[in-house]
Write an enzyme that holds these catalytic residues in place. Sequence first.
Site, PDB file in Angstrom:
ATOM      1  N   ASP A   9     -15.629  66.977  61.166  1.00 54.66           N
ATOM      2  CA  ASP A   9     -16.943  67.623  61.102  1.00 54.66           C
ATOM      3  C   ASP A   9     -17.891  66.772  61.948  1.00 54.66           C
ATOM      4  O   ASP A   9     -17.467  65.850  62.656  1.00 54.66           O
ATOM      5  CB  ASP A   9     -17.407  67.821  59.648  1.00 54.66           C
ATOM      6  CG  ASP A   9     -17.792  66.507  58.952  1.00 54.66           C
ATOM      7  OD1 ASP A   9     -17.620  65.419  59.554  1.00 54.66           O
ATOM      8  OD2 ASP A   9     -18.266  66.569  57.801  1.00 54.66           O
ATOM      9  N   HIS A  10     -19.188  67.059  61.862  1.00 50.69           N
ATOM     10  CA  HIS A  10     -20.173  66.327  62.664  1.00 50.69           C
ATOM     11  C   HIS A  10     -20.197  64.841  62.307  1.00 50.69           C
ATOM     12  O   HIS A  10     -20.428  63.995  63.167  1.00 50.69           O
ATOM     13  CB  HIS A  10     -21.561  66.943  62.476  1.00 50.69           C
ATOM     14  CG  HIS A  10     -21.953  67.086  61.035  1.00 50.69           C
ATOM     15  ND1 HIS A  10     -21.355  68.017  60.198  1.00 50.69           N
ATOM     16  CD2 HIS A  10     -22.847  66.403  60.268  1.00 50.69           C
ATOM     17  CE1 HIS A  10     -21.878  67.899  58.987  1.00 50.69           C
ATOM     18  NE2 HIS A  10     -22.781  66.924  59.001  1.00 50.69           N
ATOM     19  N   CYS A  66     -14.240  62.868  58.607  1.00 58.19           N
ATOM     20  CA  CYS A  66     -15.604  63.304  58.263  1.00 58.19           C
ATOM     21  C   CYS A  66     -16.421  62.038  58.050  1.00 58.19           C
ATOM     22  O   CYS A  66     -15.994  60.947  58.444  1.00 58.19           O
ATOM     23  CB  CYS A  66     -15.625  64.245  57.061  1.00 58.19           C
ATOM     24  SG  CYS A  66     -15.040  63.557  55.497  1.00 58.19           S
ATOM     25  N   GLY A  67     -17.580  62.142  57.453  1.00 61.33           N
ATOM     26  CA  GLY A  67     -18.422  60.957  57.304  1.00 61.33           C
ATOM     27  C   GLY A  67     -17.745  59.870  56.491  1.00 61.33           C
ATOM     28  O   GLY A  67     -17.700  58.699  56.892  1.00 61.33           O
ATOM     29  N   THR A  68     -17.229  60.263  55.339  1.00 64.39           N
ATOM     30  CA  THR A  68     -16.560  59.298  54.454  1.00 64.39           C
ATOM     31  C   THR A  68     -15.039  59.434  54.449  1.00 64.39           C
ATOM     32  O   THR A  68     -14.344  58.533  53.971  1.00 64.39           O
ATOM     33  CB  THR A  68     -17.021  59.514  53.000  1.00 64.39           C
ATOM     34  OG1 THR A  68     -16.692  60.860  52.625  1.00 64.39           O
ATOM     35  CG2 THR A  68     -18.515  59.281  52.848  1.00 64.39           C
ATOM     36  N   GLY A  69     -14.533  60.571  54.879  1.00 66.40           N
ATOM     37  CA  GLY A  69     -13.109  60.889  54.752  1.00 66.40           C
ATOM     38  C   GLY A  69     -12.781  61.534  53.416  1.00 66.40           C
ATOM     39  O   GLY A  69     -11.692  62.080  53.229  1.00 66.40           O
ATOM     40  N   ILE A  70     -13.730  61.495  52.490  1.00 69.36           N
ATOM     41  CA  ILE A  70     -13.462  61.991  51.129  1.00 69.36           C
ATOM     42  C   ILE A  70     -13.364  63.517  51.106  1.00 69.36           C
ATOM     43  O   ILE A  70     -12.418  64.086  50.550  1.00 69.36           O
ATOM     44  CB  ILE A  70     -14.554  61.490  50.154  1.00 69.36           C
ATOM     45  CG1 ILE A  70     -14.490  59.971  50.027  1.00 69.36           C
ATOM     46  CG2 ILE A  70     -14.365  62.138  48.773  1.00 69.36           C
ATOM     47  CD1 ILE A  70     -15.671  59.366  49.254  1.00 69.36           C
ATOM     48  N   GLY A  71     -14.348  64.169  51.699  1.00 73.97           N
ATOM     49  CA  GLY A  71     -14.318  65.635  51.699  1.00 73.97           C
ATOM     50  C   GLY A  71     -13.062  66.165  52.368  1.00 73.97           C
ATOM     51  O   GLY A  71     -12.409  67.092  51.863  1.00 73.97           O
ATOM     52  N   MET A  72     -12.715  65.573  53.501  1.00 72.63           N
ATOM     53  CA  MET A  72     -11.507  66.005  54.217  1.00 72.63           C
ATOM     54  C   MET A  72     -10.260  65.792  53.362  1.00 72.63           C
ATOM     55  O   MET A  72      -9.363  66.646  53.346  1.00 72.63           O
ATOM     56  CB  MET A  72     -11.362  65.244  55.539  1.00 72.63           C
ATOM     57  CG  MET A  72     -12.339  65.659  56.614  1.00 72.63           C
ATOM     58  SD  MET A  72     -12.106  67.384  57.125  1.00 72.63           S
ATOM     59  CE  MET A  72     -13.002  67.368  58.691  1.00 72.63           C
ATOM     60  N   HIS A  99       5.850  54.988  51.840  1.00 70.53           N
ATOM     61  CA  HIS A  99       6.110  55.388  50.460  1.00 70.53           C
ATOM     62  C   HIS A  99       5.731  56.832  50.160  1.00 70.53           C
ATOM     63  O   HIS A  99       6.359  57.464  49.315  1.00 70.53           O
ATOM     64  CB  HIS A  99       5.347  54.481  49.488  1.00 70.53           C
ATOM     65  CG  HIS A  99       5.945  53.106  49.385  1.00 70.53           C
ATOM     66  ND1 HIS A  99       5.616  52.230  48.364  1.00 70.53           N
ATOM     67  CD2 HIS A  99       6.835  52.450  50.167  1.00 70.53           C
ATOM     68  CE1 HIS A  99       6.291  51.095  48.518  1.00 70.53           C
ATOM     69  NE2 HIS A  99       7.028  51.201  49.614  1.00 70.53           N
ATOM     70  N   ARG A 133      14.165  56.238  46.981  1.00 71.46           N
ATOM     71  CA  ARG A 133      13.476  56.512  45.717  1.00 71.46           C
ATOM     72  C   ARG A 133      12.127  57.195  45.928  1.00 71.46           C
ATOM     73  O   ARG A 133      11.643  57.923  45.056  1.00 71.46           O
ATOM     74  CB  ARG A 133      13.294  55.224  44.918  1.00 71.46           C
ATOM     75  CG  ARG A 133      12.326  54.221  45.526  1.00 71.46           C
ATOM     76  CD  ARG A 133      12.322  52.908  44.766  1.00 71.46           C
ATOM     77  NE  ARG A 133      11.295  51.984  45.245  1.00 71.46           N
ATOM     78  CZ  ARG A 133      11.429  51.220  46.342  1.00 71.46           C
ATOM     79  NH1 ARG A 133      12.521  51.291  47.087  1.00 71.46           N
ATOM     80  NH2 ARG A 133      10.462  50.383  46.695  1.00 71.46           N
ATOM     81  N   HIS A 134      11.546  56.985  47.104  1.00 73.89           N
ATOM     82  CA  HIS A 134      10.241  57.603  47.379  1.00 73.89           C
ATOM     83  C   HIS A 134      10.369  59.112  47.576  1.00 73.89           C
ATOM     84  O   HIS A 134       9.448  59.862  47.230  1.00 73.89           O
ATOM     85  CB  HIS A 134       9.591  56.936  48.588  1.00 73.89           C
ATOM     86  CG  HIS A 134       9.433  55.460  48.416  1.00 73.89           C
ATOM     87  ND1 HIS A 134       8.617  54.926  47.447  1.00 73.89           N
ATOM     88  CD2 HIS A 134      10.027  54.410  49.044  1.00 73.89           C
ATOM     89  CE1 HIS A 134       8.694  53.599  47.494  1.00 73.89           C
ATOM     90  NE2 HIS A 134       9.551  53.269  48.445  1.00 73.89           N
TER      91      HIS A 134
HETATM   92  C1  RB5 Z   1     -21.554  65.389  56.065  1.00 73.56           C
HETATM   93  O1  RB5 Z   1     -22.871  64.979  55.985  1.00 73.56           O
HETATM   94  C2  RB5 Z   1     -20.698  64.617  55.066  1.00 73.56           C
HETATM   95  O2  RB5 Z   1     -20.992  65.036  53.766  1.00 73.56           O
HETATM   96  C3  RB5 Z   1     -19.242  64.805  55.369  1.00 73.56           C
HETATM   97  O3  RB5 Z   1     -18.982  64.344  56.655  1.00 73.56           O
HETATM   98  C4  RB5 Z   1     -18.257  64.057  54.490  1.00 73.56           C
HETATM   99  O4  RB5 Z   1     -18.587  62.718  54.383  1.00 73.56           O
HETATM  100  C5  RB5 Z   1     -17.952  64.677  53.205  1.00 73.56           C
HETATM  101  O5  RB5 Z   1     -17.125  64.189  52.424  1.00 73.56           O
END
Ligand code: RB5
Length: 142
Positions: A9-10, A66-72, A99, A133-134
């Site tokens: 994303d951006h 993405c910004g944090t990688g969490i959303g992705m 693993h 095993r993995h």
């Molecule tokens: C976008 O502002 C941000 O929320 C997105 O890149 C990402 O970090 C979400 O998890």
Amino acid sequence: MNTIAIGSDHGGLELKNLLVDFLKENGKKIIDIGCHSADSVDYPEFADEVCKKVLESDAEAGILVCGTGIGMSIAANRHRAIRAALCHESFTARMSREHNNANILCLGGRVVGSEIALDIVNTWVNTQFSGGRHQRRLDMLS
Ligand code: RB5
């Protein structure tokens, strides 16, 4: 892995573009599904597109930024056959391949600096699944 689908994303655009250049320079075939501008976009759309390339075997693996990688990573792991690993350093990147046979790597473009990100990606694309095993444990997830 020779063909890698990549998307962002951006919030991950700048790092994604750096990784595209790095991977191409290292002989990888890249399917870049965007985004291609700094306009605000919705990460689930890009996660789904990259997952589709992997699930349909157009790519052997995927990278999502993405910004944090969490959303992705949340979006990618909604697909049953996707094993997405969010990594901030190369040890977990290596273990996610050895693993977990991770088929998607997620990165936070606002979290890791470019040198760390390149180290993570270089490790990830060059590490093989250990099997044994993995594999039994992965079978329990499918
Ligand atoms: C976008 O502002 C941000 O929320 C997105 O890149 C990402 O970090 C979400 O998890």
